[in-house]
Design a protein around this motif. Structure first.
Motif, PDB file in Angstrom:
ATOM      1  N   VAL A 112       0.828  -1.214   0.000  1.00  0.00           N
ATOM      2  CA  VAL A 112       0.000   0.000   0.000  1.00  0.00           C
ATOM      3  C   VAL A 112       0.860   1.260   0.000  1.00  0.00           C
ATOM      4  CG1 VAL A 112      -1.960  -1.103   1.106  1.00  0.00           C
ATOM      5  CG2 VAL A 112      -0.179  -0.085   2.520  1.00  0.00           C
ATOM      6  N   LYS A 113       2.100   1.162   0.482  1.00  0.00           N
ATOM      7  CA  LYS A 113       2.975   2.321   0.535  1.00  0.00           C
ATOM      8  C   LYS A 113       4.383   1.928   0.091  1.00  0.00           C
ATOM      9  CE  LYS A 113       0.076   5.344   2.259  1.00  0.00           C
ATOM     10  NZ  LYS A 113      -0.323   6.574   1.522  1.00  0.00           N
ATOM     11  N   SER A 114       5.074   2.903  -0.489  1.00  0.00           N
ATOM     12  CA  SER A 114       6.485   2.738  -0.809  1.00  0.00           C
ATOM     13  C   SER A 114       7.262   3.853  -0.118  1.00  0.00           C
ATOM     14  CB  SER A 114       6.706   2.811  -2.332  1.00  0.00           C
ATOM     15  OG  SER A 114       6.081   1.732  -2.976  1.00  0.00           O
ATOM     16  N   CYS A 115       8.418   3.519   0.438  1.00  0.00           N
ATOM     17  CA  CYS A 115       9.243   4.491   1.153  1.00  0.00           C
ATOM     18  C   CYS A 115      10.384   4.950   0.240  1.00  0.00           C
ATOM     19  CB  CYS A 115       9.807   3.884   2.432  1.00  0.00           C
ATOM     20  SG  CYS A 115      10.887   5.026   3.356  1.00  0.00           S
ATOM     21  N   LEU A 116      10.460   6.261   0.019  1.00  0.00           N
ATOM     22  CA  LEU A 116      11.499   6.787  -0.846  1.00  0.00           C
ATOM     23  C   LEU A 116      12.871   6.728  -0.179  1.00  0.00           C
ATOM     24  CD1 LEU A 116       9.698   9.897  -2.373  1.00  0.00           C
ATOM     25  CD2 LEU A 116       9.859   7.581  -3.270  1.00  0.00           C
ATOM     26  N   GLU A 117      12.902   6.669   1.144  1.00  0.00           N
ATOM     27  CA  GLU A 117      14.175   6.572   1.849  1.00  0.00           C
ATOM     28  C   GLU A 117      14.678   5.129   1.872  1.00  0.00           C
ATOM     29  OE1 GLU A 117      15.836   9.131   2.984  1.00  0.00           O
ATOM     30  OE2 GLU A 117      14.295  10.604   2.491  1.00  0.00           O
ATOM     31  N   CYS A 118      13.798   4.200   2.254  1.00  0.00           N
ATOM     32  CA  CYS A 118      14.175   2.778   2.319  1.00  0.00           C
ATOM     33  C   CYS A 118      14.234   2.144   0.931  1.00  0.00           C
ATOM     34  CB  CYS A 118      13.172   2.003   3.182  1.00  0.00           C
ATOM     35  SG  CYS A 118      12.979   2.656   4.851  1.00  0.00           S
ATOM     36  N   ARG A 119      13.467   2.728  -0.028  1.00  0.00           N
ATOM     37  CA  ARG A 119      13.380   2.222  -1.396  1.00  0.00           C
ATOM     38  C   ARG A 119      12.795   0.815  -1.449  1.00  0.00           C
ATOM     39  NH1 ARG A 119      19.102   3.690  -4.007  1.00  0.00           N
ATOM     40  NH2 ARG A 119      18.383   2.154  -5.508  1.00  0.00           N
ATOM     41  N   VAL A 120      11.823   0.575  -0.597  1.00  0.00           N
ATOM     42  CA  VAL A 120      11.094  -0.684  -0.597  1.00  0.00           C
ATOM     43  C   VAL A 120       9.618  -0.376  -0.418  1.00  0.00           C
ATOM     44  CG1 VAL A 120      12.982  -2.108   0.264  1.00  0.00           C
ATOM     45  CG2 VAL A 120      11.466  -0.969   1.873  1.00  0.00           C
ATOM     46  N   SER A 121       8.765  -1.397  -0.665  1.00  0.00           N
ATOM     47  CA  SER A 121       7.320  -1.236  -0.559  1.00  0.00           C
ATOM     48  C   SER A 121       6.798  -2.079   0.601  1.00  0.00           C
ATOM     49  CB  SER A 121       6.638  -1.650  -1.863  1.00  0.00           C
ATOM     50  OG  SER A 121       7.073  -0.827  -2.927  1.00  0.00           O
ATOM     51  N   TYR A 122       5.712  -1.613   1.237  1.00  0.00           N
ATOM     52  CA  TYR A 122       5.188  -2.255   2.439  1.00  0.00           C
ATOM     53  C   TYR A 122       3.685  -2.492   2.307  1.00  0.00           C
ATOM     54  CZ  TYR A 122       9.509  -0.303   4.453  1.00  0.00           C
ATOM     55  OH  TYR A 122      10.804   0.032   4.714  1.00  0.00           O
ATOM     56  N   CYS A 123       3.228  -3.591   2.924  1.00  0.00           N
ATOM     57  CA  CYS A 123       1.794  -3.819   3.074  1.00  0.00           C
ATOM     58  C   CYS A 123       1.324  -3.038   4.298  1.00  0.00           C
ATOM     59  CB  CYS A 123       1.506  -5.317   3.231  1.00  0.00           C
ATOM     60  SG  CYS A 123       2.250  -6.019   4.730  1.00  0.00           S
ATOM     61  N   GLU A 124       0.019  -3.143   4.590  1.00  0.00           N
ATOM     62  CA  GLU A 124      -0.539  -2.395   5.720  1.00  0.00           C
ATOM     63  C   GLU A 124       0.154  -2.759   7.037  1.00  0.00           C
ATOM     64  OE1 GLU A 124      -2.475  -0.029   6.088  1.00  0.00           O
ATOM     65  OE2 GLU A 124      -3.830   0.166   4.401  1.00  0.00           O
ATOM     66  N   THR A 125       0.541  -4.028   7.195  1.00  0.00           N
ATOM     67  CA  THR A 125       1.158  -4.475   8.445  1.00  0.00           C
ATOM     68  C   THR A 125       2.579  -3.947   8.594  1.00  0.00           C
ATOM     69  OG1 THR A 125      -0.181  -6.487   8.425  1.00  0.00           O
ATOM     70  CG2 THR A 125       1.800  -6.493   9.814  1.00  0.00           C
ATOM     71  N   HIS A 126       3.388  -4.120   7.530  1.00  0.00           N
ATOM     72  CA  HIS A 126       4.798  -3.780   7.638  1.00  0.00           C
ATOM     73  C   HIS A 126       5.077  -2.284   7.516  1.00  0.00           C
ATOM     74  CE1 HIS A 126       5.247  -8.165   6.511  1.00  0.00           C
ATOM     75  NE2 HIS A 126       5.979  -8.067   7.604  1.00  0.00           N
ATOM     76  N   VAL A 127       4.083  -1.492   7.118  1.00  0.00           N
ATOM     77  CA  VAL A 127       4.298  -0.053   7.012  1.00  0.00           C
ATOM     78  C   VAL A 127       4.115   0.646   8.358  1.00  0.00           C
ATOM     79  CG1 VAL A 127       1.944   0.734   6.513  1.00  0.00           C
ATOM     80  CG2 VAL A 127       3.890   1.927   5.492  1.00  0.00           C
ATOM     81  N   GLN A 128       3.517  -0.058   9.329  1.00  0.00           N
ATOM     82  CA  GLN A 128       3.193   0.582  10.609  1.00  0.00           C
ATOM     83  C   GLN A 128       4.395   1.170  11.339  1.00  0.00           C
ATOM     84  OE1 GLN A 128       0.085   1.300  11.541  1.00  0.00           O
ATOM     85  NE2 GLN A 128      -0.389   0.393   9.537  1.00  0.00           N
ATOM     86  N   PRO A 129       5.597   0.540  11.308  1.00  0.00           N
ATOM     87  CA  PRO A 129       6.751   1.173  11.988  1.00  0.00           C
ATOM     88  C   PRO A 129       7.049   2.579  11.484  1.00  0.00           C
ATOM     89  CG  PRO A 129       7.226  -1.126  11.507  1.00  0.00           C
ATOM     90  CD  PRO A 129       5.914  -0.828  10.845  1.00  0.00           C
ATOM     91  N   HIS A 130       6.700   2.849  10.222  1.00  0.00           N
ATOM     92  CA  HIS A 130       6.936   4.192   9.686  1.00  0.00           C
ATOM     93  C   HIS A 130       5.987   5.212  10.308  1.00  0.00           C
ATOM     94  CE1 HIS A 130       9.484   2.258   6.732  1.00  0.00           C
ATOM     95  NE2 HIS A 130       9.852   3.454   6.277  1.00  0.00           N
TER      96      HIS A 130
END
Length: 677
Positions: A112-130
């Motif tokens: 659902v999200k991609s991080c421009l700093e980490c350069r990886v993509s996350y689902c709803e669960t794994h994006v929560q630390p951000h």
């Protein structure tokens, strides 16, 4: 409490990053933003001492204090917590074209999200630390997408080079784009978004104007149809009272009136269709503009900006109005006058009336057809008087002979075809003006064509190596409106006639020599029959193999290992094959095979087992690297040759592996050579 929190993301989203608020702050005008987003916005833009709200544009003479909104922050945390619980049971697998989470093991869960700093993509669960970890909260999250990176430095694209009009990374500013006019991508997007928004407004205004024209035209055509119906009804009433003697002639007058009505309505239908097509094309363009304006990714926005920002002439589209050329009120008067004289001069007067009815339509501009004109059957003709034969509505032929109301036409599909002059229309030469260029009926076998820019995806798909810039030659046109085109990289490509446009020599894009088998990306060399190229040898030789970088007209630009951006002539070049099977090359059907020769790597580099060789001075780093003690000065003996690979025994490195095209022979007369075995 969580259930009472509204789940409208837009209400709790930052209008800058479009994500849920992180460390929310509220400025004096009442709008809320992420603290890092509003700080970056005010620090990046050239404010001239004025601080503006990105939403309402309210100006503050001094920078307002930014204090964290505790209540809003608590709402954000609860909203994220609630959404996490829902998402754990609602996560779905990534479908075709969707981005998968880089952290999910086993099943490919949709990101659902991609991080421009980490350069990886996350689902709803794994994006929560951000959202929760302080160090990660500063990272830039965007909608899940493939993150574009610099192909040279493998770094994030953050800067826009106005000199080269492309997105680059920070490392590019130190080499290829040093001293270029560069700005942060956010600033460039803001400027171009303003321009694109203005373009969108203009397109909307044009759509509204065209819709009003269409509405007025519909009313005019309906009124004209009512007038025609009244004329027909009046004629029937008058002729019904006459004797059987005039019944036949009366029907002729009625048919003539209907024929004129049909001619006027054909004109109106054609105008309606043209106007509706313009509105449809404009709405498609508005949709493309809207999609681009809604994208979260600045880089994707900038990379697609140029292709959609041009108005393509929509600002000056012509206006249309329906103006019938026949007044059926005049016909009614003529018929009333005829009734008084009918008994004595029936046949004579009716003939005169039919003539006068025809004269009323003389105001309609007609195009006189003469021998030599290019013609086709009018779209309003369902079946020609003398039948279709092998001819179709799309067929265009040349008038060979005219005799009375009959004419003889030579069509590509049928010679000496006989037709009626009134059923034909003249076809203007394609490319003589801009209005005929995009008319699909003007396309004929042998024309140069390409897919219209307004067509996002052709009905039969793009196929292999076909793009908007590809120019091909029409090979066949079917009666169902389909067309077969030979493109340089795809022979017998099938498309739809209405999706194509003709290409003139002035606006042709890409390879202009359609009879050549050479295209961008091919490996080429100078033909052995060419003693000296038109633009000279430079640092290359007959054995040099390079990659075609650009083709313009008959000229091409080639990158050789010995010389970059070398300019040559297409007719002096030949495709360099890496094997003996020339049938695997993309040769054009019309190519002259007697001018071609099979070329292998072994032919181009006259090296054999036992020869003394070294790495060419033009090679900075060999494909398989230098090895332990091999340098440009090292001389070794060829031990084995396998296709393109070569095994060399150097004094300090036995069994060294290289590429045949990277090596050169060393003669006994060569000086300055060290390390000879």
């Amino acid at each position: 409490m969580a259930e009472a929190i509204p789940r409208d993301h837009d209400q709790y989203s930052c209008s800058i990053c479009l994500d849920l608020l992180k460390d929310p702050v509220t400025i004096p005008c009442g709008h809320s933003y992420c603290m890092s987003c509003i700080n970056e916005c005010w620090n990046t833009n050239d404010l001239n001492g004025i601080y503006r709200c990105p939403q309402c544009r309210h100006a503050f003479k001094t920078k307002p204090p930014l204090n964290r909104s505790t209540v809003l922050a608590e709402i954000m945390e609860k909203l994220r917590s609630t959404e996490l619980q829902v998402s754990e049971s609602a996560q779905s697998l990534a479908g075709p074209g969707e981005i998968a989470c880089d952290f999910c093991a086993g099943e490919m869960i949709r990101a659902v999200k991609s991080c421009l700093e980490c350069r990886v993509s996350y689902c709803e669960t794994h994006v929560q630390p951000h959202y929760n970890v302080p160090a990660l909260k500063k990272h830039k999250l965007v909608k899940a997408a493939v993150i574009p990176v610099c192909p040279k430095h493998d770094k994030l694209l953050e800067v826009y080079c106005r000199t080269d009009q492309k997105c680059v990374c920070m490392h590019c500013l130190l080499d290829d784009h040093k001293s270029h006019d560069t700005v942060p991508s956010t600033i460039e997007r803001n400027e171009k978004q303003i321009k694109l928004t203005d373009t969108q407004k203009k397109v909307k205004q044009i759509i509204q104007a065209k819709e009003k024209e269409l509405q007025k035209m519909n009313m005019d055509i309906a009124s004209h149809s009512d007038s025609v119906k009244k004329a027909v009804e009046n004629s029937k009433k008058v002729f019904s009272e006459l004797a059987k003697l005039i019944e036949k002639k009366g029907n002729e007058v009625i048919e003539k009136i209907k024929a004129e009505e049909k001619a006027d309505l054909d004109q109106g239908t054609k105008l309606q269709k043209t106007l509706q097509e313009e509105i449809t094309e404009l709405k498609k363009r508005e949709g493309v503009l809207e999609d681009l304006l809604q994208t979260d990714d600045n880089i994707q926005f900038l990379q697609n900006y140029e292709s959609v920002s041009s108005s393509s002439g929509t600002d000056k589209l012509p206006s249309f109005s329906f103006q019938p050329y026949c007044s059926f009120e005049d016909i009614r008067k003529l018929i009333c006058e005829l009734a008084g004289r009918l008994e004595t001069t029936c046949t004579q007067e009716i003939s005169k009336t039919i003539t006068k009815v025809s004269d009323l339509s003389a105001k309609r501009p007609t195009i006189e057809i003469v021998v030599g004109d290019r013609v086709r059957v009018k779209p309003s003709v369902v079946t020609p008087t003398h039948k279709w034969g092998s001819v179709t509505q799309f067929s265009i032929g040349v008038v060979k002979k005219i005799q009375g109301n009959l004419l003889t036409v030579d069509f590509p599909e049928q010679r000496n075809w006989t037709g009626v002059v009134s059923e034909m229309e003249r076809v203007t030469s394609a490319g003589s003006d801009s209005s005929t260029k995009n008319d699909p009926f003007n396309i004929k076998v042998g024309d140069k064509v390409r897919v219209k820019p307004s067509v996002i995806t052709p009905k039969h798909n793009w196929g292999r190596n076909v793009t908007h810039k590809s120019v091909g030659v029409v090979k066949d046109i079917k009666s169902d409106g389909s067309v077969v085109v030979d493109f340089p990289g795809h022979a017998n490509w099938k498309g739809i006639l209405t999706e194509m446009e003709q290409v003139t020599d002035d606006d042709e894009i890409g390879p202009s020599s359609l009879d050549s088998s050479i295209k961008i990306g091919d490996q080429v060399r100078v033909k052995s029959s060419v003693v000296t190229p038109t633009h000279k040898w430079g640092a290359i030789t007959h054995k040099s193999i390079g990659v075609v970088k650009k083709i313009q007209g008959e000229s091409l630009t080639v990158d050789f290992p010995e010389q970059k951006n070398w300019t040559g002539i297409i007719s002096e070049m030949i495709v360099a094959s890496t094997g003996p099977d020339i049938l695997n090359q993309s040769l054009n059907v019309d190519s002259n095979f007697s001018e071609m020769e099979i070329v292998t790597i072994a032919d181009l580099v006259d090296i054999k087992v036992g020869d003394r060789v070294r790495v060419k001075s033009s090679i900075i780093t060999p494909k398989h690297n230098w090895g332990g003690h091999v340098t440009h000065k090292s001389v070794g003996v060829v031990k084995d040759i396998k296709s393109e690979d070569v095994i060399v025994d150097f004094p300090k490195h036995k069994g060294w592996k290289g590429i045949l095209s990277e090596m050169e022979l060393v003669n006994d007369s060569d000086t300055g050579i060290s390390g000879s075995p």
